[in-house]
Motif scaffolding. Structure first.
Motif, PDB file in Angstrom:
ATOM      1  N   LEU A  70       0.823  -1.206   0.000  1.00 17.38           N
ATOM      2  CA  LEU A  70       0.000   0.000   0.000  1.00 17.38           C
ATOM      3  C   LEU A  70       0.857   1.255   0.000  1.00 17.38           C
ATOM      4  O   LEU A  70       0.558   2.227  -0.698  1.00 17.38           O
ATOM      5  CB  LEU A  70      -0.928  -0.005   1.218  1.00 17.38           C
ATOM      6  N   ALA A  71       1.931   1.238   0.783  1.00 12.92           N
ATOM      7  CA  ALA A  71       2.818   2.403   0.835  1.00 12.92           C
ATOM      8  C   ALA A  71       3.419   2.694  -0.530  1.00 12.92           C
ATOM      9  O   ALA A  71       3.528   3.858  -0.941  1.00 12.92           O
ATOM     10  CB  ALA A  71       3.913   2.176   1.874  1.00 12.92           C
ATOM     11  N   ARG A  72       3.819   1.646  -1.247  1.00 11.85           N
ATOM     12  CA  ARG A  72       4.368   1.850  -2.595  1.00 11.85           C
ATOM     13  C   ARG A  72       3.297   2.378  -3.533  1.00 11.85           C
ATOM     14  O   ARG A  72       3.528   3.320  -4.289  1.00 11.85           O
ATOM     15  CB  ARG A  72       4.941   0.539  -3.147  1.00 11.85           C
ATOM     16  N   ALA A  73       2.135   1.735  -3.524  1.00 14.26           N
ATOM     17  CA  ALA A  73       1.065   2.126  -4.438  1.00 14.26           C
ATOM     18  C   ALA A  73       0.604   3.557  -4.177  1.00 14.26           C
ATOM     19  O   ALA A  73       0.256   4.282  -5.113  1.00 14.26           O
ATOM     20  CB  ALA A  73      -0.108   1.160  -4.306  1.00 14.26           C
ATOM     21  N   LEU A  74       0.610   3.974  -2.922  1.00 12.31           N
ATOM     22  CA  LEU A  74       0.181   5.319  -2.542  1.00 12.31           C
ATOM     23  C   LEU A  74       1.305   6.340  -2.636  1.00 12.31           C
ATOM     24  O   LEU A  74       1.101   7.507  -2.340  1.00 12.31           O
ATOM     25  CB  LEU A  74      -0.376   5.298  -1.115  1.00 12.31           C
ATOM     26  N   ARG A  75       2.493   5.887  -2.990  1.00 13.51           N
ATOM     27  CA  ARG A  75       3.652   6.766  -3.177  1.00 13.51           C
ATOM     28  C   ARG A  75       3.963   7.571  -1.914  1.00 13.51           C
ATOM     29  O   ARG A  75       4.169   8.784  -1.956  1.00 13.51           O
ATOM     30  CB  ARG A  75       3.427   7.701  -4.366  1.00 13.51           C
ATOM     31  N   LEU A  76       3.987   6.877  -0.802  1.00  9.34           N
ATOM     32  CA  LEU A  76       4.212   7.549   0.467  1.00  9.34           C
ATOM     33  C   LEU A  76       5.677   7.912   0.649  1.00  9.34           C
ATOM     34  O   LEU A  76       6.568   7.192   0.198  1.00  9.34           O
ATOM     35  CB  LEU A  76       3.764   6.658   1.624  1.00  9.34           C
ATOM     36  N   THR A  77       5.914   9.012   1.338  1.00 10.41           N
ATOM     37  CA  THR A  77       7.272   9.367   1.730  1.00 10.41           C
ATOM     38  C   THR A  77       7.714   8.429   2.852  1.00 10.41           C
ATOM     39  O   THR A  77       6.912   7.663   3.401  1.00 10.41           O
ATOM     40  CB  THR A  77       7.327  10.804   2.230  1.00 10.41           C
ATOM     41  N   GLY A  78       8.979   8.500   3.227  1.00  5.82           N
ATOM     42  CA  GLY A  78       9.472   7.657   4.312  1.00  5.82           C
ATOM     43  C   GLY A  78       8.724   7.910   5.612  1.00  5.82           C
ATOM     44  O   GLY A  78       8.386   6.962   6.338  1.00  5.82           O
ATOM     45  N   THR A  79       8.426   9.171   5.904  1.00 12.53           N
ATOM     46  CA  THR A  79       7.698   9.513   7.133  1.00 12.53           C
ATOM     47  C   THR A  79       6.272   8.993   7.083  1.00 12.53           C
ATOM     48  O   THR A  79       5.762   8.434   8.070  1.00 12.53           O
ATOM     49  CB  THR A  79       7.696  11.033   7.354  1.00 12.53           C
ATOM     50  N   GLU A  80       5.601   9.158   5.949  1.00 11.67           N
ATOM     51  CA  GLU A  80       4.228   8.675   5.800  1.00 11.67           C
ATOM     52  C   GLU A  80       4.176   7.156   5.883  1.00 11.67           C
ATOM     53  O   GLU A  80       3.262   6.585   6.485  1.00 11.67           O
ATOM     54  CB  GLU A  80       3.647   9.160   4.470  1.00 11.67           C
ATOM     55  N   ARG A  81       5.148   6.497   5.271  1.00 14.41           N
ATOM     56  CA  ARG A  81       5.214   5.038   5.317  1.00 14.41           C
ATOM     57  C   ARG A  81       5.348   4.557   6.754  1.00 14.41           C
ATOM     58  O   ARG A  81       4.660   3.623   7.187  1.00 14.41           O
ATOM     59  CB  ARG A  81       6.398   4.558   4.472  1.00 14.41           C
ATOM     60  N   ALA A  82       6.233   5.192   7.519  1.00 17.10           N
ATOM     61  CA  ALA A  82       6.411   4.812   8.923  1.00 17.10           C
ATOM     62  C   ALA A  82       5.110   5.017   9.707  1.00 17.10           C
ATOM     63  O   ALA A  82       4.751   4.191  10.558  1.00 17.10           O
ATOM     64  CB  ALA A  82       7.537   5.629   9.544  1.00 17.10           C
ATOM     65  N   HIS A  83       4.392   6.089   9.385  1.00 12.61           N
ATOM     66  CA  HIS A  83       3.124   6.357  10.073  1.00 12.61           C
ATOM     67  C   HIS A  83       2.086   5.288   9.746  1.00 12.61           C
ATOM     68  O   HIS A  83       1.346   4.840  10.637  1.00 12.61           O
ATOM     69  CB  HIS A  83       2.600   7.736   9.665  1.00 12.61           C
ATOM     70  N   LEU A  84       2.041   4.844   8.491  1.00 15.75           N
ATOM     71  CA  LEU A  84       1.086   3.813   8.112  1.00 15.75           C
ATOM     72  C   LEU A  84       1.385   2.514   8.845  1.00 15.75           C
ATOM     73  O   LEU A  84       0.465   1.822   9.297  1.00 15.75           O
ATOM     74  CB  LEU A  84       1.114   3.594   6.596  1.00 15.75           C
ATOM     75  N   PHE A  85       2.656   2.162   8.959  1.00 15.94           N
ATOM     76  CA  PHE A  85       3.028   0.967   9.729  1.00 15.94           C
ATOM     77  C   PHE A  85       2.594   1.101  11.187  1.00 15.94           C
ATOM     78  O   PHE A  85       2.088   0.140  11.783  1.00 15.94           O
ATOM     79  CB  PHE A  85       4.541   0.723   9.639  1.00 15.94           C
ATOM     80  N   GLN A  86       2.786   2.268  11.758  1.00 12.76           N
ATOM     81  CA  GLN A  86       2.393   2.476  13.153  1.00 12.76           C
ATOM     82  C   GLN A  86       0.890   2.348  13.331  1.00 12.76           C
ATOM     83  O   GLN A  86       0.417   1.752  14.308  1.00 12.76           O
ATOM     84  CB  GLN A  86       2.879   3.851  13.617  1.00 12.76           C
ATOM     85  N   LEU A  87       0.122   2.875  12.376  1.00  6.70           N
ATOM     86  CA  LEU A  87      -1.336   2.751  12.443  1.00  6.70           C
ATOM     87  C   LEU A  87      -1.769   1.291  12.351  1.00  6.70           C
ATOM     88  O   LEU A  87      -2.805   0.902  12.902  1.00  6.70           O
ATOM     89  CB  LEU A  87      -1.998   3.561  11.322  1.00  6.70           C
ATOM     90  N   ALA A  88      -0.981   0.479  11.650  1.00  2.00           N
ATOM     91  CA  ALA A  88      -1.289  -0.944  11.524  1.00  2.00           C
ATOM     92  C   ALA A  88      -0.794  -1.743  12.727  1.00  2.00           C
ATOM     93  O   ALA A  88      -0.985  -2.960  12.785  1.00  2.00           O
ATOM     94  CB  ALA A  88      -0.663  -1.502  10.251  1.00  2.00           C
ATOM     95  N   GLY A  89      -0.153  -1.065  13.682  1.00  2.00           N
ATOM     96  CA  GLY A  89       0.365  -1.760  14.852  1.00  2.00           C
ATOM     97  C   GLY A  89       1.630  -2.530  14.560  1.00  2.00           C
ATOM     98  O   GLY A  89       1.945  -3.504  15.255  1.00  2.00           O
ATOM     99  N   LEU A  90       2.373  -2.096  13.533  1.00  2.00           N
ATOM    100  CA  LEU A  90       3.586  -2.796  13.118  1.00  2.00           C
ATOM    101  C   LEU A  90       4.784  -1.858  13.190  1.00  2.00           C
ATOM    102  O   LEU A  90       4.638  -0.643  13.025  1.00  2.00           O
ATOM    103  CB  LEU A  90       3.452  -3.305  11.677  1.00  2.00           C
ATOM    104  N   ALA A  91       5.938  -2.424  13.407  1.00  2.00           N
ATOM    105  CA  ALA A  91       7.174  -1.660  13.351  1.00  2.00           C
ATOM    106  C   ALA A  91       7.650  -1.599  11.901  1.00  2.00           C
ATOM    107  O   ALA A  91       7.663  -2.631  11.219  1.00  2.00           O
ATOM    108  CB  ALA A  91       8.247  -2.300  14.222  1.00  2.00           C
TER     109      ALA A  91
END
Length: 279
Positions: A70-91
């Motif tokens: 999802l992070a790749r498909a959504l073209r997230l920055t490194g900070t946004e990608r880290a935030h998405l992982f945190q929202l998913a409860g993952l490191a």
């Protein structure tokens, strides 16, 4: 997991990406400027139903692989990608795992090569993203899951590819794949997915096990490949593999010599492939 916030974040980032920025046709009536759910699902390699459930907060515990896709498909920055992982409860994956994040620079490079077949693989030869001309050349990858997306698995266990090999070329190519995987295993010894992949390959391919145990060495170089395409016939192309320093991403690029029959066939199959995607 903060399900509702995870879903809102995915929807918010989906809405900001116009389809043409993701290499998709922008035709038809659209209620919003961003990606449709089915388009995000296509880019991430997951089902539309799962995207819907994620956005509606009805899906729990998405895997690391799903969040990364999802992070790749959504073209997230490194900070946004880290935030998405945190929202998913993952490191977020650390430096001990095979990198799978496409940097903005790599993404911009892909955006500019719209008429050229390009695919990005990680250090273990797992396909991360392929642009429409690459899909037109090599076939649809959207339905591939797990080991099926790995080039080493595909060549030793799966159905192979459209690339034509002589027996001698095939042996050399296999040795290079195994050597690349050995290098990745040495560089990322804590990556559990990579360790499972190697174990699966050893269990399902005697040829892989033989090469692995023999300590086969080699490395990829620029080469010419003939692709047997089902609609336009044989196309001989230059294949270059570019490595991104710091992430070990491999950018595979196919080009044809201008003014040749191969260039004409590549242009034709690219158009045919784009029409298929648009349809």
């Amino acid at each position: 997991m903060a399900r509702a916030e995870f879903g809102r974040a995915v929807r918010r980032w989906r809405d900001r990406i116009p389809p043409e920025a993701a290499g998709l046709p922008a035709g038809g009536q659209r209620r919003a400027a961003g990606l449709r759910r089915e388009e995000l699902a296509l880019l991430a390699g997951i089902s539309v139903d799962y995207v819907t459930r994620l956005e509606q907060g009805r899906a729990s515990h998405p895997s690391t692989q799903i969040v990364e896709a999802l992070a790749r498909a959504l073209r997230l920055t490194g900070t946004e990608r880290a935030h998405l992982f945190q929202l998913a409860g993952l490191a977020p994956p650390g430096p001990e795992t095979v990198p799978a994040h496409l940097t903005p620079g790599v993404q911009r490079l892909l955006d500019r090569l719209t008429g050229t077949p390009v695919a990005v693989y990680d250090a273990a030869w797992t396909l991360l993203v392929a642009n429409p001309p690459y899909v037109a050349l090599m076939g649809d990858t959207s339905g591939q899951r797990g080991n099926e997306r790995n080039g080493v698995w595909r060549n030793f266990v799966g159905q192979g590819s459209r690339v034509r090999h002589t027996p001698e070329d095939r042996r050399a190519f296999e040795a290079k794949l195994v050597a690349d995987l050995r290098t990745a295993a040495a560089r990322y010894p804590a990556d559990q997915r990579l360790r499972r992949l190697i174990a699966d390959l050893r269990a399902h391919s005697e040829r892989f096990a033989e090469l692995w145990d023999s300590g086969a060495v080699g490395h990829h170089e620029a080469t010419r490949k003939t692709v047997d395409h089902p609609r336009v016939g044989a196309v001989t192309l230059d294949c270059d593999v570019l490595t991104v320093t710091g992430s070990d991403l491999r950018i595979m690029v196919y080009t044809a010599e201008p003014g040749t029959e191969d260039a004409s066939r590549l242009a034709l199959l690219t158009v045919l492939g784009t029409q298929t995607l648009a349809g």
